[in-house]
Design an enzyme around this catalytic site. Structure first.
Site, PDB file in Angstrom:
ATOM      1  N   ARG A   1       0.847  -1.202   0.000  1.00  0.00           N
ATOM      2  CA  ARG A   1       0.000   0.000   0.000  1.00  0.00           C
ATOM      3  C   ARG A   1       0.883   1.252   0.000  1.00  0.00           C
ATOM      4  O   ARG A   1       0.473   2.314  -0.467  1.00  0.00           O
ATOM      5  CB  ARG A   1      -0.953  -0.006   1.211  1.00  0.00           C
ATOM      6  CG  ARG A   1      -1.832   1.232   1.290  1.00  0.00           C
ATOM      7  CD  ARG A   1      -3.087   1.032   2.139  1.00  0.00           C
ATOM      8  NE  ARG A   1      -2.792   0.524   3.460  1.00  0.00           N
ATOM      9  CZ  ARG A   1      -2.330   1.260   4.485  1.00  0.00           C
ATOM     10  NH1 ARG A   1      -2.099   2.551   4.315  1.00  0.00           N
ATOM     11  NH2 ARG A   1      -2.089   0.709   5.653  1.00  0.00           N
TER      12      ARG A   1
ATOM     13  N   LYS B   1      -8.219   4.425 -19.399  1.00  0.00           N
ATOM     14  CA  LYS B   1      -8.469   4.877 -20.763  1.00  0.00           C
ATOM     15  C   LYS B   1      -7.207   4.671 -21.603  1.00  0.00           C
ATOM     16  O   LYS B   1      -6.793   3.554 -21.795  1.00  0.00           O
ATOM     17  CB  LYS B   1      -8.944   6.336 -20.739  1.00  0.00           C
ATOM     18  CG  LYS B   1     -10.010   6.624 -19.671  1.00  0.00           C
ATOM     19  CD  LYS B   1     -11.333   5.929 -19.920  1.00  0.00           C
ATOM     20  CE  LYS B   1     -12.279   5.967 -18.737  1.00  0.00           C
ATOM     21  NZ  LYS B   1     -12.574   7.285 -18.198  1.00  0.00           N
TER      22      LYS B   1
END
Ligand code: PLP
Length: 390
Positions: free
Chosen positions: A56, A206
């Site tokens: 993390r 994207k």
């Protein structure tokens, strides 16, 4: 030492390859890293550039993506996130306090507008939306508590292009943190940090990923202090990228320059052909001289991008028919992949709005968004042409 099978099964170690250097980045699907000494572990927990300690905080595969995208954007450092929205929420939550005021372009990704509405509702963050046509809008919207200016390089779906150098200069002059969503342009077409942005972000879902197979995001900071702040908050919020997702994005980034060239070249051809078609009343693509931001785009962008929108003479019904009529081009909500996709907001994302409300949102009833892929352009045109005949 001979261990019990329970122990042996657990203590598998990766083969050491002292004289081998893999050409691709291996996937470090590890959440936890072991240390010989507690002081080194304590030290590693506090800094992004220390030894890897907990994924993390940082992970070798994720770091490879961060280093690559930071270099592409010309930034000091990057923090990969679980999604574009993860990046957006991380930069906003780490930069704003309740009562702060934000100036934002009014044509923004829907999720970003929803986040601003939520911040306003629950944390008293004030938002002023500006049209994004004239940099003087920034000074006019300023309040004593204005903290942040939020822009998109190319905005969805009408492909508005703001004059980034001018708007960022206005934001910096007012002492604001300037944040740019560069998802549609990618660093191949524009590097907002070079125009003075403090933070650039992407939905890596994207173009960076580019293959419609991964959800991801990334934040890039111009300066070290901002990078440390973004790293710290992303780590605290837990919006960090998973190593496998980071690996998929990294694999996509390797062909980003090639893909963008083809997206843009295909879009140029389709924009012209659509504009000449009798069923189409307007084409919105910044490469067209008719586009209201064409001059700005020519200055700010290296090419005009693979996203375009067009208005159908037949309005909402025609948009619906085209959505059903395409065969090669896919009807899909997302964009930026190698395959072409269309979305007709009037019958999907914005179907609850009447024509007047659509106009207020800057969208026509017959507006169709086309994310131009990298297929052969003649195949794309053949499909669109047959769908327009319906
Ligand atoms: C998709 C998108 C986002 C959100 O990204 P996710 O990866 O879906 O969370 C943000 N900004 C723009 C411009 C987008 O197109």
């Amino acid at each position: 030492m001979n261990h019990h099978p329970e122990t042996t099964a657990v203590h598998v170690s990766a083969p050491q390859l002292p004289h081998s250097r893999p050409i691709s980045v291996p996937i470090y699907q590890a959440s936890n890293f072991a240390f010989d000494d507690p002081d080194a572990l304590a030290e590693a927990l506090g800094r992004p550039e220390g030894e890897f300690v907990y994924s993390r905080y940082a992970n070798p595969t994720t770091r490879a993506l961060e280093t690559t995208v930071a270099a592409l954007e010309g930034g000091f450092g990057a923090v990969a996130t679980a999604s574009g929205m993860g990046a957006i929420n991380s930069v906003l939550l780490s930069s704003l306090r309740s009562g702060d005021h934000v100036i934002a372009q009014n044509c923004l990704y829907g999720g970003t507008i929803a986040t601003f509405a939520d911040l306003a509702d629950r944390f008293g963050v004030q938002i002023s939306y500006i049209p994004g046509h004239d940099p003087a809008e920034v000074a006019a919207a300023l309040r004593p508590n204005t903290r942040l200016l939020y822009l998109e390089t190319i905005a969805n779906p009408m492909t508005q292009v703001v004059d980034l150098p001018a708007f960022l200069a206005a934001g910096r002059e007012a002492g604001l943190i300037t944040v740019v969503d560069n998802t549609f342009a990618t660093p191949l077409l524009c590097r907002p940090l070079e125009h003075g942005a403090d933070v650039v972000l992407h939905s890596a879902t994207k173009y960076l990923g580019g293959h419609s197979d991964v959800t991801g995001g990334i934040l890039v900071a111009a300066q070290e202090q901002r990078y440390r702040q973004l790293w710290h908050h992303t780590m605290e919020i837990g919006a960090c990228a998973d190593p496998f997702a980071a690996w998929l994005v990294l694999r996509g980034v390797q062909t980003l320059p090639l893909r963008m060239r083809q997206h843009c070249a295909n879009a140029a051809v389709l924009a012209e052909r659509l504009a000449a078609h009798p069923a189409v009343s307007a084409v919105h693509w910044p490469g067209r001289v008719e586009h209201p931001d064409h001059q700005v785009a020519s200055r700010v962008l290296a090419d005009y991008g693979g996203m375009l929108a067009f208005d159908l003479v037949g309005g909402r019904e025609a948009g619906y028919a085209l959505s059903k009529g395409v065969r090669l081009v896919r009807l899909a909500a997302s964009l930026g992949g190698v395959e072409s996709t269309v979305l007709h907001p009037g019958s999907t994302s914005h179907r609850q709005l009447d024509a007047a409300a659509l106009r207020d949102a800057g969208i026509g009833a017959g507006t169709v968004r086309l994310s131009v892929g990298i297929e052969h352009v003649e195949d794309l045109w053949a499909d669109l042409a047959q769908a327009l005949e319906n």
